[in-house]
Design an enzyme around this catalytic site. Structure first.
Site, mmCIF file in Angstrom:
data_model
loop_
_atom_site.group_PDB
_atom_site.id
_atom_site.type_symbol
_atom_site.label_atom_id
_atom_site.label_comp_id
_atom_site.label_asym_id
_atom_site.label_seq_id
_atom_site.Cartn_x
_atom_site.Cartn_y
_atom_site.Cartn_z
ATOM 1 N N ASP A 209 51.722 -52.759 13.316
ATOM 2 C CA ASP A 209 52.308 -51.488 12.841
ATOM 3 C C ASP A 209 53.833 -51.618 12.779
ATOM 4 O O ASP A 209 54.409 -52.595 13.258
ATOM 5 C CB ASP A 209 51.940 -50.351 13.804
ATOM 6 C CG ASP A 209 52.361 -50.678 15.230
ATOM 7 O OD1 ASP A 209 51.545 -51.232 15.968
ATOM 8 O OD2 ASP A 209 53.519 -50.458 15.599
ATOM 9 N N ASP A 211 55.814 -49.408 14.310
ATOM 10 C CA ASP A 211 56.260 -48.474 15.348
ATOM 11 C C ASP A 211 56.534 -47.118 14.678
ATOM 12 O O ASP A 211 55.629 -46.611 14.004
ATOM 13 C CB ASP A 211 57.491 -49.050 16.072
ATOM 14 C CG ASP A 211 57.662 -48.420 17.451
ATOM 15 O OD1 ASP A 211 56.653 -47.981 18.027
ATOM 16 O OD2 ASP A 211 58.795 -48.354 17.940
HETATM 17 N N1 LIG Z 1 54.476 -49.884 18.238
HETATM 18 C C1 LIG Z 1 54.081 -50.420 19.382
HETATM 19 N N2 LIG Z 1 54.778 -50.209 20.515
HETATM 20 C C2 LIG Z 1 54.398 -50.764 21.671
HETATM 21 N N3 LIG Z 1 53.295 -51.538 21.803
HETATM 22 C C3 LIG Z 1 52.574 -51.760 20.712
HETATM 23 N N4 LIG Z 1 51.461 -52.487 20.543
HETATM 24 C C4 LIG Z 1 51.116 -52.396 19.241
HETATM 25 N N5 LIG Z 1 51.996 -51.620 18.559
HETATM 26 C C5 LIG Z 1 52.923 -51.219 19.464
#
Ligand SMILES: Nc1ncnc2[nH]cnc12
Ligand SMILES: CSC[C@H]1O[C@H](OP(=O)(O)O)[C@H](O)[C@@H]1O
Length: 292
Positions: A209, A211
């Protein structure tokens, strides 16, 4: 050097390692408490493999509740010399897209409530984690990814937050502004503890992703992470299978010094060492303490 034993820590979405042969489950007791799960020990080709799901099967453990010391201790007791962490991570760079594997080489520790050392009162040690990833191990992972035609890049900095909540927008844009590449919740203190235990360590950060900083993507949620992970799981297994198939029989000396990290790390004078702590260190530091 000793026989090479390849450890694999499966992160979110990776609770098993199909393809292992001669498989057995072993619950190894640790003086550091409860590890996340039983170890699954087997082989891929001629290489001995030890698998541990970081959050336990069923994902019952949050990043803060994982006993990282017990996990590394039981992997050491099982003979692991080289450890690959598979980890789901958010991305701070547009070009690091979901589905890409990033072979990171640096970590920033922003965790706040985890035991991050085997050493302490009664046996103080300071190991170097300047270069926390084993370059040769990473090279082998890169070769395996290339052979499997998996999308990957080498190099990157992964910041580890405490969680379990994802970052605020202000945190996300700050980390991005600091030049970090990825964010996760588990690489630290795992990498530090592996170094203390003289286990060569490398992370395969699987981008899931963006974030919450990216204007074209919404804020991360578990459903989107899991969806990417489902697509990634097979790629991760292929990567591990290829890595194991081409792994050397003997442990290789690590250019970052992980195979002898404790050679000059202990500073407590022998007469001042705590026998109770020394007993707990039998596996992790047995080589330099003359135990284990
Ligand atoms: N955006 C994110 N922040 C922290 N841990 C994660 N693991 C997977 N995506 C994450
Ligand atoms: C399920 S999203 C957040 C969760 O996923 C990552 O776990 P792991 O590093 O074990 O793959 C991240 O660190 C969080 O624990």
């Amino acid at each position: 050097m000793s026989e090479a034993v390849l450890g694999i820590i499966g992160g979110s979405g990776i609770y098993d390692l199909p393809g292992l042969t001669d498989i057995r489950e072993e619950r190894i007791a640790s003086p550091w408490g409860e590890p996340s799960d039983a170890l699954r020990i087997g082989r891929i080709g001629a290489t001995r493999i030890v698998f541990l799901p970081r959050h336990g099967r069923g994902h019952a453990l949050s990043p803060s509740d994982i006993n990282y010391r017990a996990n590394i201790d039981v992997l050491k007791r099982a003979g692991v010399t080289d450890l690959v962490s598979l980890s789901a991570c958010g991305s701070y760079k547009a070009e690091l897209y979901p589905g890409l594997f990033v072979l990171v080489d640096q970590f920033v520790d922003r965790t706040t409530r985890r035991e991050s050392s085997f050493f302490g009162k009664g046996c103080v040690a300071h190991v170097s984690v300047a270069h926390p990833v084993g370059p040769k191990l990473q090279e082998r992972i890169a070769a395996a990814a290339q052979a499997e035609e998996l999308p990957f890049v080498r190099g990157g900095t992964l910041v580890t937050m405490e969680g379990p909540q994802f970052s605020t927008y202000a945190e996300s844009t700050s980390y991005r502004g600091l030049g970090y590449d990825l964010i996760g919740m588990t690489a630290m203190p795992e990498a530090k503890l592996a170094r203390e235990a003289e286990i060569t360590y490398a992370t395969v950060a699987m981008v899931t992703d963006y974030d919450c900083w990216h204007e074209l993507h919404g804020a991360v949620d578990v459903a989107s992470v899991v969806a990417v992970l489902h697509e990634n799981a097979d790629k991760a297994r292929r990567l591990v299978a290829r890595l194991a198939a081409d792994f050397p029989a003997e442990r290789e000396p690590c250019p970052a010094g992980s195979h002898n990290a404790l050679d000059h790390a202990l500073i407590t004078a022998p007469a001042f060492r705590d026998p109770a702590l020394l007993a707990k260190l039998d596996a992790v530091a047995g080589r330099v303490l003359g135990r284990g």
